[in-house]
Design a protein around this motif. Structure first.
Motif, short mmCIF file in Angstrom:
data_model
loop_
_atom_site.label_atom_id
_atom_site.label_comp_id
_atom_site.label_asym_id
_atom_site.label_seq_id
_atom_site.Cartn_x
_atom_site.Cartn_y
_atom_site.Cartn_z
N ASP A 82 -11.06 -13.08 -0.27
CA ASP A 82 -11.73 -14.17 -0.81
C ASP A 82 -11.41 -15.52 -0.18
OD1 ASP A 82 -13.72 -12.83 -2.25
OD2 ASP A 82 -12.53 -12.92 -3.94
N ASP A 83 -9.94 -15.76 -0.20
CA ASP A 83 -9.56 -16.89 0.26
C ASP A 83 -8.71 -16.97 1.59
OD1 ASP A 83 -7.39 -15.44 -0.86
OD2 ASP A 83 -6.56 -16.98 -1.92
N GLY A 84 -8.70 -15.91 2.27
CA GLY A 84 -8.06 -15.58 3.62
C GLY A 84 -7.92 -14.35 4.16
N ILE A 85 -6.99 -13.81 4.90
CA ILE A 85 -7.07 -12.62 5.80
C ILE A 85 -5.85 -12.11 5.82
CG2 ILE A 85 -8.87 -13.38 7.56
CD1 ILE A 85 -6.55 -13.92 9.11
N VAL A 86 -5.77 -10.78 5.49
CA VAL A 86 -4.37 -10.01 5.28
C VAL A 86 -4.36 -8.93 6.13
CG1 VAL A 86 -4.29 -10.58 2.65
CG2 VAL A 86 -5.33 -8.47 3.64
N VAL A 87 -2.96 -8.50 6.54
CA VAL A 87 -2.80 -7.13 7.34
C VAL A 87 -2.87 -6.25 5.83
CG1 VAL A 87 -1.18 -5.85 8.23
CG2 VAL A 87 -1.83 -7.99 9.04
N TYR A 88 -3.78 -5.32 6.20
CA TYR A 88 -3.97 -4.32 5.02
C TYR A 88 -2.74 -3.34 4.86
CZ TYR A 88 -6.22 -0.76 2.06
OH TYR A 88 -6.30 0.00 0.86
N ARG A 89 -2.23 -3.40 3.31
CA ARG A 89 -1.19 -2.38 3.14
C ARG A 89 -1.62 -1.39 2.05
NH1 ARG A 89 3.11 -2.82 6.23
NH2 ARG A 89 4.55 -2.37 4.41
N HIS A 90 -2.24 -1.65 1.10
CA HIS A 90 -2.81 -0.64 0.19
C HIS A 90 -3.84 -1.29 -0.72
CE1 HIS A 90 0.36 -2.47 -2.34
NE2 HIS A 90 -0.40 -2.18 -3.43
N ARG A 91 -4.74 -0.42 -1.34
CA ARG A 91 -5.55 -1.08 -2.26
C ARG A 91 -5.42 -0.27 -3.65
NH1 ARG A 91 -11.99 -0.60 -0.37
NH2 ARG A 91 -12.85 -2.12 -1.84
N PHE A 92 -5.70 -0.91 -4.77
CA PHE A 92 -5.44 -0.67 -6.08
C PHE A 92 -6.59 -1.18 -7.08
CE2 PHE A 92 -3.27 -0.93 -10.57
CZ PHE A 92 -3.46 0.40 -10.66
#
Length: 464
Positions: A82-92
């Motif tokens: 929503d407020d930026g971009i990330v390098v994906y690590r995991h999803r919970f």
């Protein structure tokens, strides 16, 4: 598959030059800027990606320098939140966690948008417009309102990927026709509200097409698609859809350089028949190179069947414990997911192997492939286990201990193989930095260590 990952850009030369040109006009009094760019890059080698992003956010000059370093050392790709971009690590529980990379937004060439909240489209609209050439949508309801947010950048987009999406506009007239430079179109489990009229169009720049779990595709639509787009040189399809439309391929005479087939249930009767069909396709010249992705865990008898496939260059496979890959003379790239394959025996049978991707493995498997694959050039490791079941004669601590690799020992194994190529090992940032801090080096003889392109895993991880 290497042919799908090749970039259509010269980042290192063109962009680095533009960075240096930008720096000529910047005047700063801070003592650190007395260091030249190459010296700063040496310092950056010791930083995590998270730390590099923080440094890039301190001032305009560091943003330019760090941005150039980022482009040279990482794949410019991220997941939008929503407020930026990330390098994906995991999803919970539906929430994405990872390194935030907002300071590098303008350098991103690929953005993945999961869930498709309007705020994500707004962030891309205002922050990721300078370099973006690839868009991936995961579990998105694609509406006219959302498309309008990014419509002004579609003209430069070369790759569009949709995974588990619902499209609520005319797919061609409301979306794809604005992608004038489209080279790769990837559709996986996509529902198009207004049908498949897009398949009746000519895409003069399209090179790669993927159709995975796509429903309600008519034979006549595929026939027109193939007839109007002979420029497609790479075709990706699931085994069920391929079997249903085998006569279209045989009768139209369509030809590709590369055929990629996803086999979800490799044990069923249809799949066994498909192996024969694929050989027929190859004999008749419908493709030059075959790339196979097997979804289920396979026993030895099913793995043995794979060796009869013609022109197989890439294989994604999960084997039951102890399984051995039979002689695959053309195989150049292997992806193994479970860590169960007997790599010590398998490596001897893969005479042309150039690249291995381990999703979950032990150091013993890595050493085995280094010892026996003479043409091997690249190893990618997502998860490397320090502990596990090892052969009685194998001492894991000689090669991997406390999160660091022993490059001298690995080079010693590689040197014993006559005519062996240099191997570049891509590892997680933690292992890369642990090795660098422990040994003060990231290359030794025939072994070179690099940080894995973390971003290459983004899209697939979103669906795990």
């Amino acid at each position: 598959m290497n042919f799908l990952r090749k970039k259509t850009r010269n980042v290192d030369s063109n962009r680095t030059k533009s960075v240096y040109d930008s720096l000529k006009n910047e005047m700063y009094s801070s003592a650190i800027f007395a260091l030249n760019v190459k010296c700063l890059y040496k310092l950056f080698d010791w930083l995590t990606l998270k730390e590099l992003n923080a440094l890039a956010g301190t001032c305009k000059r560091f943003n330019i320098i760090c941005g150039a370093y980022f482009l040279q050392n990482f794949s410019p790709s991220a997941v939008c939140i929503d407020d930026g971009i990330v390098v994906y690590r995991h999803r919970f529980r539906g929430t994405i966690f990872g390194y935030k990379l907002n300071a590098f937004s303008k350098y991103m060439e690929k953005i993945t948008i999961p869930t498709g909240r309007l705020s994500q489209f707004r962030y891309v609209e205002f922050n990721c417009v300078e370099s973006l050439i690839e868009l991936c949508f995961v579990d998105v309801d694609l509406t006219d309102v959302k498309i309008k947010r990014i419509k002004h950048i579609l003209g430069r987009i070369e790759t569009v990927e949709l995974i588990d999406c619902h499209v609520h506009v005319q797919f061609y007239d409301g979306f794809i026709k604005y992608c004038y430079k489209l080279k790769r179109l990837k559709l996986s489990n996509v529902e198009l509200k207004y049908g498949n009229d897009w398949m009746l169009r000519n895409f003069s720049t399209l090179e790669h097409l993927q159709l995975i779990k796509c429903k309600n595709i008519k034979r006549s639509e595929l026939e027109v698609l193939f007839e109007m787009n002979p420029n497609i040189w790479s075709f990706e399809i699931d085994a069920d859809l391929l079997w249903e439309n085998k006569m279209v391929i045989l009768e139209t005479g369509v030809k590709w350089n590369d055929l990629i087939v996803h086999v979800t249930h490799p044990r069923n009767t249809i799949t066994i028949s498909i192996y024969s069909l694929l050989n027929t396709f190859h004999t008749r010249g419908h493709f030059k190179r075959l790339h196979l992705r097997c979804g289920d865990m396979l026993s030895q008898p099913f793995i043995d069947r794979i060796r009869y496939l013609n022109a197989l260059e890439t294989l994604h496979v999960k084997g039951e414990p102890g399984c051995v890959l039979s002689r695959l003379y053309d195989l150049k790239e292997l992806h193994t997911f479970s860590g169960n394959l007997n790599m010590d025996e398998s490596a001897k049978n893969l005479l042309s192997l150039e690249k291995v991707v381990f999703w979950d493995t032990t150091i013993e498997d890595v050493v085995s492939i280094i010892r026996k694959s003479v043409k091997l050039k690249e190893i990618q490791i997502r998860t490397l286990k320090e502990k596990g079941r090892f052969s009685a004669h194998f001492n894991a601590k000689n090669y991997f201990q406390q999160g660091a690799l022993n490059l001298i020992a690995l080079n010693g194994e590689r040197k014993q193989l006559s005519g062996a190529d240099t191997v570049t090992i891509f590892v997680s940032e933690d292992i890369f930095l642990a090795t660098k801090w422990t040994t003060d080096e990231t290359s030794h003889g025939l072994i070179e260590l690099k940080r894995i392109m973390l971003h290459d895993w983004n899209t697939l991880f979103l669906k795990l």
